[in-house]
Design a protein around this motif. Structure first.
Motif, PDB file in Angstrom:
ATOM      1  N   ILE A 230     -17.673   4.367  -4.327  1.00 24.13           N
ATOM      2  CA  ILE A 230     -17.266   3.691  -3.094  1.00 24.13           C
ATOM      3  C   ILE A 230     -16.152   2.713  -3.443  1.00 24.13           C
ATOM      4  O   ILE A 230     -16.313   1.876  -4.336  1.00 24.13           O
ATOM      5  N   ILE A 231     -15.014   2.835  -2.758  1.00 23.21           N
ATOM      6  CA  ILE A 231     -13.867   1.953  -3.002  1.00 23.21           C
ATOM      7  C   ILE A 231     -13.455   1.295  -1.691  1.00 23.21           C
ATOM      8  O   ILE A 231     -13.251   1.970  -0.679  1.00 23.21           O
ATOM      9  N   PHE A 232     -13.336  -0.017  -1.735  1.00 28.82           N
ATOM     10  CA  PHE A 232     -12.806  -0.777  -0.598  1.00 28.82           C
ATOM     11  C   PHE A 232     -11.452  -1.325  -1.013  1.00 28.82           C
ATOM     12  O   PHE A 232     -11.345  -2.056  -2.005  1.00 28.82           O
ATOM     13  N   GLN A 233     -10.402  -0.978  -0.253  1.00 31.14           N
ATOM     14  CA  GLN A 233      -9.050  -1.422  -0.572  1.00 31.14           C
ATOM     15  C   GLN A 233      -8.436  -2.161   0.613  1.00 31.14           C
ATOM     16  O   GLN A 233      -8.705  -1.827   1.774  1.00 31.14           O
ATOM     17  N   ALA A 234      -7.597  -3.142   0.280  1.00 30.31           N
ATOM     18  CA  ALA A 234      -6.919  -3.913   1.321  1.00 30.31           C
ATOM     19  C   ALA A 234      -5.588  -4.427   0.789  1.00 30.31           C
ATOM     20  O   ALA A 234      -5.395  -4.563  -0.424  1.00 30.31           O
ATOM     21  N   HIS A 235      -4.662  -4.666   1.702  1.00 32.58           N
ATOM     22  CA  HIS A 235      -3.422  -5.357   1.353  1.00 32.58           C
ATOM     23  C   HIS A 235      -3.013  -6.231   2.529  1.00 32.58           C
ATOM     24  O   HIS A 235      -3.336  -5.952   3.689  1.00 32.58           O
ATOM     25  N   GLY A 236      -2.294  -7.308   2.231  1.00 32.95           N
ATOM     26  CA  GLY A 236      -1.824  -8.198   3.272  1.00 32.95           C
ATOM     27  C   GLY A 236      -0.476  -7.769   3.813  1.00 32.95           C
ATOM     28  O   GLY A 236       0.118  -6.777   3.366  1.00 32.95           O
ATOM     29  N   PRO A 237       0.064  -8.491   4.791  1.00 34.19           N
ATOM     30  CA  PRO A 237       1.392  -8.179   5.334  1.00 34.19           C
ATOM     31  C   PRO A 237       2.468  -8.310   4.251  1.00 34.19           C
ATOM     32  O   PRO A 237       2.352  -9.128   3.343  1.00 34.19           O
ATOM     33  N   PHE A 238       3.495  -7.480   4.350  1.00 32.81           N
ATOM     34  CA  PHE A 238       4.603  -7.569   3.402  1.00 32.81           C
ATOM     35  C   PHE A 238       5.927  -7.349   4.130  1.00 32.81           C
ATOM     36  O   PHE A 238       5.958  -6.859   5.264  1.00 32.81           O
ATOM     37  N   HIS A 239       7.017  -7.686   3.449  1.00 37.40           N
ATOM     38  CA  HIS A 239       8.357  -7.605   4.046  1.00 37.40           C
ATOM     39  C   HIS A 239       8.715  -6.153   4.379  1.00 37.40           C
ATOM     40  O   HIS A 239       8.623  -5.262   3.527  1.00 37.40           O
ATOM     41  N   SER A 240       9.149  -5.927   5.626  1.00 37.15           N
ATOM     42  CA  SER A 240       9.520  -4.574   6.044  1.00 37.15           C
ATOM     43  C   SER A 240      10.399  -4.650   7.289  1.00 37.15           C
ATOM     44  O   SER A 240       9.897  -4.767   8.409  1.00 37.15           O
ATOM     45  N   PRO A 241      11.721  -4.571   7.124  1.00 39.37           N
ATOM     46  CA  PRO A 241      12.611  -4.628   8.290  1.00 39.37           C
ATOM     47  C   PRO A 241      12.544  -3.376   9.160  1.00 39.37           C
ATOM     48  O   PRO A 241      13.013  -3.391  10.298  1.00 39.37           O
ATOM     49  N   TYR A 242      11.984  -2.281   8.645  1.00 38.54           N
ATOM     50  CA  TYR A 242      11.826  -1.050   9.422  1.00 38.54           C
ATOM     51  C   TYR A 242      10.737  -0.215   8.762  1.00 38.54           C
ATOM     52  O   TYR A 242      10.321  -0.462   7.633  1.00 38.54           O
ATOM     53  N   ASP A 243      10.282   0.775   9.491  1.00 39.24           N
ATOM     54  CA  ASP A 243       9.324   1.720   8.923  1.00 39.24           C
ATOM     55  C   ASP A 243       9.467   3.059   9.627  1.00 39.24           C
ATOM     56  O   ASP A 243      10.209   3.189  10.604  1.00 39.24           O
ATOM     57  N   GLY A 244       8.767   4.069   9.115  1.00 41.46           N
ATOM     58  CA  GLY A 244       8.853   5.413   9.671  1.00 41.46           C
ATOM     59  C   GLY A 244       7.492   6.057   9.787  1.00 41.46           C
ATOM     60  O   GLY A 244       6.447   5.406   9.582  1.00 41.46           O
ATOM     61  N   ALA A 245       7.503   7.342  10.089  1.00 45.10           N
ATOM     62  CA  ALA A 245       6.251   8.061  10.341  1.00 45.10           C
ATOM     63  C   ALA A 245       5.343   8.090   9.120  1.00 45.10           C
ATOM     64  O   ALA A 245       4.113   8.132   9.251  1.00 45.10           O
ATOM     65  N   ASN A 246       5.932   8.086   7.924  1.00 46.08           N
ATOM     66  CA  ASN A 246       5.133   8.176   6.701  1.00 46.08           C
ATOM     67  C   ASN A 246       5.212   6.900   5.866  1.00 46.08           C
ATOM     68  O   ASN A 246       5.136   6.946   4.642  1.00 46.08           O
TER      69      ASN A 246
END
Length: 462
Positions: free
Chosen positions: A50-66
């Motif tokens: 069982i693995i629980f993973q998380a990350h906080g907000p990070f810098h991203s001026p744009y994003d895409g479908a993947n």
């Protein structure tokens, strides 16, 4: 991706009798919830991870479908496997095993396992819509043919049940399997249940090994083992489409061929005591499949033939993707081990089965908890740097989508990952781990990130 991660790495490669290296390893003689017989004709065991993973907000001026989601998220995954085996013939020189494994993969990866070439959880299936219904992970026939009367100690595992084997022998594994069960094994960085979790730390990211989306295929592996070296060849079925669940059974038009040579010798000569073990493994592979060329997809888009870059429109049978890998490990002290992986593939054809990596360089090591009276604890650190070729870069820059990556555009840089973990043995077959992964330029994009992924893992050996 659930492939061979739940193996019992007694010596760096399942079923191999030569313990390499001989440093304390939490899977070598490690306790389980229930004792296992070394003499029974039958084998039954199980694992849950069982693995629980998380990350906080990070810098991203744009994003895409993947893209890896920039807003921050958390996801759990659960992988459970039942291992069954029986010895049909128990003569060490002609031992015959049958293997059957049932598996269930539940939960999801962060961002649905998209946005990273070096994804952070090897247990995650890249198509979460497959669900957690149990499926047949492996069914195999394992045959040993001995060439000498001299027997050496064998370690009983999920993939090989004999406890004594000929020192020189030929072994065959035929059936459904994951190729990393037998190739590119490294005793320090292979097992995502007790070691690192990242796809490109536990496996060579440039090895686009034949597999369906769960990491399995039907294959035949032939292996010759001698006292200090081994040679292996594997012929496997390729998926019908990139990251697909269906396999192409026509070997005339689609197949994955793999060759590996392993030399078990100390790597630093007289600089270390003679009992400090080491190994070098060189692997090459050639995949034939219904693949496309990034360059053709780019040209079709730039000429106006295609409204967007789409490599699936330019796939043809007869396409060939090939590559090479180097895998080295060395025991430095009784508690400290190091390893290196280097990988390269031609990169012109689309990434098809494992992940979107054309070049990789990795190094790291682990340290046993024995020195602070924690025999089955382990501390590990590894760094991996992944890259893709120019045509692959341009494809993503123009807005194309791979089966893992696609931010809509791309300011290219190598994807660099630093991972560290501490694996804590608590009781019998129960382990807990804390894991941190720092990812710079996620998805090879200098405009996004960095991101820190935190993980907690519980592992149980039954």
């Amino acid at each position: 991706m659930a492939n061979a991660q739940e193996r019992d790495l007694t010596d760096g490669r399942p079923g191999h009798p030569v313990k390499l290296p001989e440093a304390p390893d939490p899977t070598n003689g490690a306790p389980t919830m229930f004792p296992h017989s070394e003499t029974s004709r039958f084998y039954i065991a199980g694992q849950a991870n069982i693995i629980f993973q998380a990350h906080g907000p990070f810098h991203s001026p744009y994003d895409g479908a993947n893209s890896l989601l920039a807003r921050g998220e958390y996801k759990p995954s659960l992988l459970g496997t039942l291992y069954l085996g029986a010895q049909l013939r128990r003569d060490p020189k002609t031992n015959t095993d049958v293997i059957f494994d049932l598996e269930s993969s539940g939960g999801r990866g962060i961002s649905e396992a998209l946005g990273l070439a070096g994804f952070t959880n090897l247990d995650v299936v890249r198509n979460p819509n497959l669900g957690s219904v149990p499926y047949m992970a492996r069914v195999q026939l394992h045959q040993t043919i001995g060439f000498t009367d001299k027997l050496v100690e064998g370690t009983r595992t999920q993939f090989a049940l004999a406890t004594q084997v000929p020192e020189r022998r030929l072994e065959f594994h035929v059936g459904k399997m994951s190729l990393p069960d037998y190739l590119d094994i490294n005793s320090i960085g292979t097992d995502s249940h007790l070691q690192f979790m990242n796809w490109t730390v536990d496996n060579n990211g440039a090895w686009d090994y034949a597999a369906d989306t769960r990491g399995y295929t039907f294959a035949a592996v032939a292996e010759y083992d001698d006292k200090a070296w081994s040679a292996r060849y594997a012929l496997a079925l390729m998926p019908t489409v990139a990251n697909g669940i269906d396999l192409d059974w026509n070997l005339r038009r689609a197949s994955g061929q793999n060759w590996e040579f392993e030399l078990r010798k100390p790597l630093l000569g007289g600089l270390l005591p003679a009992n400090r073990k080491g190994a070098v493994r060189v692997l090459s592979y050639v995949n034939h499949a219904h693949m496309g060329l990034y360059r053709e997809a780019n040209k079709a888009y730039l000429s106006g033939e295609d409204p967007k870059p789409e490599i699936t429109k330019h796939e043809t049978f007869g396409a060939v993707k090939y590559g090479f890998t180097l895998n080295v490990e060395q025991e430095l002290t009784s508690d400290l081990r190091t390893f290196i992986r280097i990988g390269w593939n031609e990169g012109q054809h689309e990434s098809f089965a494992y992940t979107e990596v054309d070049q990789t360089v990795e190094f790291g090591g682990d340290y046993s908890g024995r020195s602070w009276s924690r025999t089955y604890d382990k501390l590990g650190v590894a760094f991996v740097s992944n890259a893709i070729k120019k045509d692959h870069q341009d494809y993503l820059k123009l807005g194309g989508l791979g089966f893992l990556l696609g931010d809509g555009k791309l300011n290219y840089a190598r994807e660099d990952i630093l991972e560290g973990y501490y694996n804590l043995h608590t009781w019998r077959g129960v382990y807990y781990a804390l894991d941190l992964q720092y990812v710079d330029h996620p998805g090879y994009n200098k405009d996004r990130g960095p991101v820190l992924v935190e993980s907690v893992r519980m592992h149980v050996d039954f």
